[in-house]
Design an enzyme around this catalytic site. Structure first.
Site, PDB file in Angstrom:
ATOM      1  N   GLY A  22       5.291   1.384  11.584  1.00 52.57           N
ATOM      2  CA  GLY A  22       5.652   0.264  12.252  1.00 52.57           C
ATOM      3  C   GLY A  22       4.306  -0.438  12.653  1.00 52.57           C
ATOM      4  O   GLY A  22       4.659  -1.283  13.780  1.00 52.57           O
ATOM      5  N   SER A  23       3.227  -0.408  12.021  1.00 52.45           N
ATOM      6  CA  SER A  23       2.157  -0.984  12.717  1.00 52.45           C
ATOM      7  C   SER A  23       2.367  -2.612  12.344  1.00 52.45           C
ATOM      8  O   SER A  23       1.869  -3.310  13.436  1.00 52.45           O
ATOM      9  CB  SER A  23       0.747  -0.573  11.869  1.00 52.45           C
ATOM     10  OG  SER A  23       0.966  -1.159  10.667  1.00 52.45           O
ATOM     11  N   ASN A  24       3.002  -2.962  11.578  1.00 55.19           N
ATOM     12  CA  ASN A  24       3.289  -4.497  11.429  1.00 55.19           C
ATOM     13  C   ASN A  24       4.357  -4.939  12.377  1.00 55.19           C
ATOM     14  O   ASN A  24       4.216  -5.932  13.009  1.00 55.19           O
ATOM     15  CB  ASN A  24       3.878  -4.876   9.802  1.00 55.19           C
ATOM     16  CG  ASN A  24       2.724  -4.837   9.006  1.00 55.19           C
ATOM     17  OD1 ASN A  24       1.981  -5.756   8.857  1.00 55.19           O
ATOM     18  ND2 ASN A  24       2.328  -3.641   8.129  1.00 55.19           N
ATOM     19  N   MET A  57      11.617   0.124   3.154  1.00 53.51           N
ATOM     20  CA  MET A  57      11.305   1.104   1.876  1.00 53.51           C
ATOM     21  C   MET A  57      13.009   1.243   1.049  1.00 53.51           C
ATOM     22  O   MET A  57      13.166   2.176   0.432  1.00 53.51           O
ATOM     23  CB  MET A  57      10.663   2.512   1.976  1.00 53.51           C
ATOM     24  CG  MET A  57       9.601   2.361   2.670  1.00 53.51           C
ATOM     25  SD  MET A  57       8.144   1.222   2.082  1.00 53.51           S
ATOM     26  CE  MET A  57       7.386   1.973   1.104  1.00 53.51           C
ATOM     27  N   ARG A  58      13.879   0.129   1.395  1.00 58.93           N
ATOM     28  CA  ARG A  58      15.056   0.334   0.698  1.00 58.93           C
ATOM     29  C   ARG A  58      15.155  -0.889  -0.156  1.00 58.93           C
ATOM     30  O   ARG A  58      14.853  -2.053   0.099  1.00 58.93           O
ATOM     31  CB  ARG A  58      16.209   0.265   1.513  1.00 58.93           C
ATOM     32  CG  ARG A  58      16.067   1.468   2.559  1.00 58.93           C
ATOM     33  CD  ARG A  58      16.400   2.747   2.112  1.00 58.93           C
ATOM     34  NE  ARG A  58      17.541   2.986   1.195  1.00 58.93           N
ATOM     35  CZ  ARG A  58      17.975   3.940   0.398  1.00 58.93           C
ATOM     36  NH1 ARG A  58      16.652   5.005   0.444  1.00 58.93           N
ATOM     37  NH2 ARG A  58      18.871   4.095  -0.169  1.00 58.93           N
ATOM     38  N   HIS A  74       4.614  -6.730   1.156  1.00 59.22           N
ATOM     39  CA  HIS A  74       4.088  -5.991   0.266  1.00 59.22           C
ATOM     40  C   HIS A  74       2.734  -5.693   0.003  1.00 59.22           C
ATOM     41  O   HIS A  74       1.943  -6.849   0.027  1.00 59.22           O
ATOM     42  CB  HIS A  74       4.828  -6.677  -1.210  1.00 59.22           C
ATOM     43  CG  HIS A  74       4.651  -5.466  -2.306  1.00 59.22           C
ATOM     44  ND1 HIS A  74       5.444  -4.333  -2.478  1.00 59.22           N
ATOM     45  CD2 HIS A  74       3.854  -5.481  -3.407  1.00 59.22           C
ATOM     46  CE1 HIS A  74       5.242  -3.543  -3.611  1.00 59.22           C
ATOM     47  NE2 HIS A  74       4.044  -4.186  -4.053  1.00 59.22           N
TER      48      HIS A  74
HETATM   49  C1  GAR Z   1       3.101  -1.788   4.485  1.00 57.39           C
HETATM   50  O1  GAR Z   1       1.701  -1.766   4.127  1.00 57.39           O
HETATM   51  C2  GAR Z   1       3.775  -2.476   3.627  1.00 57.39           C
HETATM   52  O2  GAR Z   1       3.028  -3.435   3.010  1.00 57.39           O
HETATM   53  C3  GAR Z   1       4.649  -1.641   2.948  1.00 57.39           C
HETATM   54  O3  GAR Z   1       4.770  -0.449   3.803  1.00 57.39           O
HETATM   55  C4  GAR Z   1       3.733  -0.502   4.970  1.00 57.39           C
HETATM   56  C5  GAR Z   1       4.315  -0.326   6.212  1.00 57.39           C
HETATM   57  O4  GAR Z   1       3.451  -0.182   7.166  1.00 57.39           O
HETATM   58  N1  GAR Z   1       5.824  -1.962   2.367  1.00 57.39           N
HETATM   59  C6  GAR Z   1       6.122  -1.605   1.132  1.00 57.39           C
HETATM   60  O5  GAR Z   1       5.566  -0.874   0.280  1.00 57.39           O
HETATM   61  C7  GAR Z   1       7.399  -2.198   0.538  1.00 57.39           C
HETATM   62  N2  GAR Z   1       7.645  -1.945  -0.575  1.00 57.39           N
HETATM   63  P1  GAR Z   1       3.702  -0.040   8.687  1.00 57.39           P
HETATM   64  O6  GAR Z   1       4.972   0.767   8.955  1.00 57.39           O
HETATM   65  O7  GAR Z   1       2.412   0.366   9.399  1.00 57.39           O
HETATM   66  O8  GAR Z   1       4.111  -1.621   9.338  1.00 57.39           O
END
Ligand code: GAR
Length: 203
Positions: free
Chosen positions: A21-23, A99-100, A118
């Site tokens: 969840g950093s984003n 991731m679904r 992505h």
């Molecule tokens: C991110 O790097 C995003 O690009 C990736 O998961 C990570 C989540 O980071 N998404 C995928 O790979 C989607 N296929 P976060 O939980 O720290 O935000």
């Protein structure tokens, strides 16, 4: 007497996240700091232990656990997501580490209103383990992409991208960490652009 235009109402976001969840946190922080004309109505997460749930609590954002393991099909899982998004009056859906694979059930409820983040420069390295894929391919530059979600995995129209150099001694973890710095930036950028367009186009 001149008329003062009403301030546009903030874009009502629903965030879908599976893990750290950093984003999500970067968005919440930008909104709290007045950087983004948006509001996170709800976080939906699918893994009971996902740290993103704590982040939502810290930011006092409602969160709902929908565990995909408890649904008989991808479609029934997506139907539960749609119901939750509607309950929280969500206008735009942000997949921030979701991731679904999504189905037409979700896509048709929010046509052209779902974005995904992505960790590669699409169309390179679609699907899982994009950072590892980039290292294995030996590319010297990779990055991250924000795109509109369509039925085909990691393939919709691109809204924002950032390039990140691959360093000779990079591991998946070091490279991903540098990609994430850029992710936090371009995700906010894409949402700011959407918010600006919404004001002009349809609100
Ligand atoms: C991110 O790097 C995003 O690009 C990736 O998961 C990570 C989540 O980071 N998404 C995928 O790979 C989607 N296929 P976060 O939980 O720290 O935000």
């Amino acid at each position: 007497m001149s008329e003062v235009p009403a301030a546009p109402s903030p874009l009502r976001l629903g965030v879908l996240a599976s893990g750290n969840g950093s984003n999500f946190a970067a968005l919440a922080e930008a909104i709290a700091g007045g950087e983004l004309a948006a509001q996170i109505q709800v976080l939906i997460y699918n893994n009971p232990d996902a740290p993103v749930a704590q982040r939502a609590q810290q930011w006092q954002i409602p969160s709902v656990l929908l565990n995909h393991r408890h649904y008989p099909s991808r479609e029934s899982f997506d139907a539960a997501i749609v119901e939750t998004l509607k309950t929280y009056a969500v206008e735009w859906v942000v997949m921030a580490g979701w991731m679904r694979i999504v189905t037409p059930v979700l896509l048709s409820a929010y046509p052209q209103r779902i974005i995904n983040l992505h960790p590669s420069l699409l169309p390179s390295f679609r699907g899982l383990h994009a950072v590892e894929q980039a290292l294995a391919a030996g590319v010297k530059i990779t990055g991250c992409t924000v795109h509109l979600v369509t039925e085909e995995l990691d393939s919709g129209p691109i809204l924002a991208q950032a390039a990140v150099p691959v360093l000779p001694d990079d591991t998946p973890a070091t490279l991903h960490a540098r990609i994430q710095v850029q992710e936090h930036r371009i995700l906010k950028q894409a949402i700011a652009e959407i918010a600006a367009q919404q004001v002009q186009v349809s609100r």
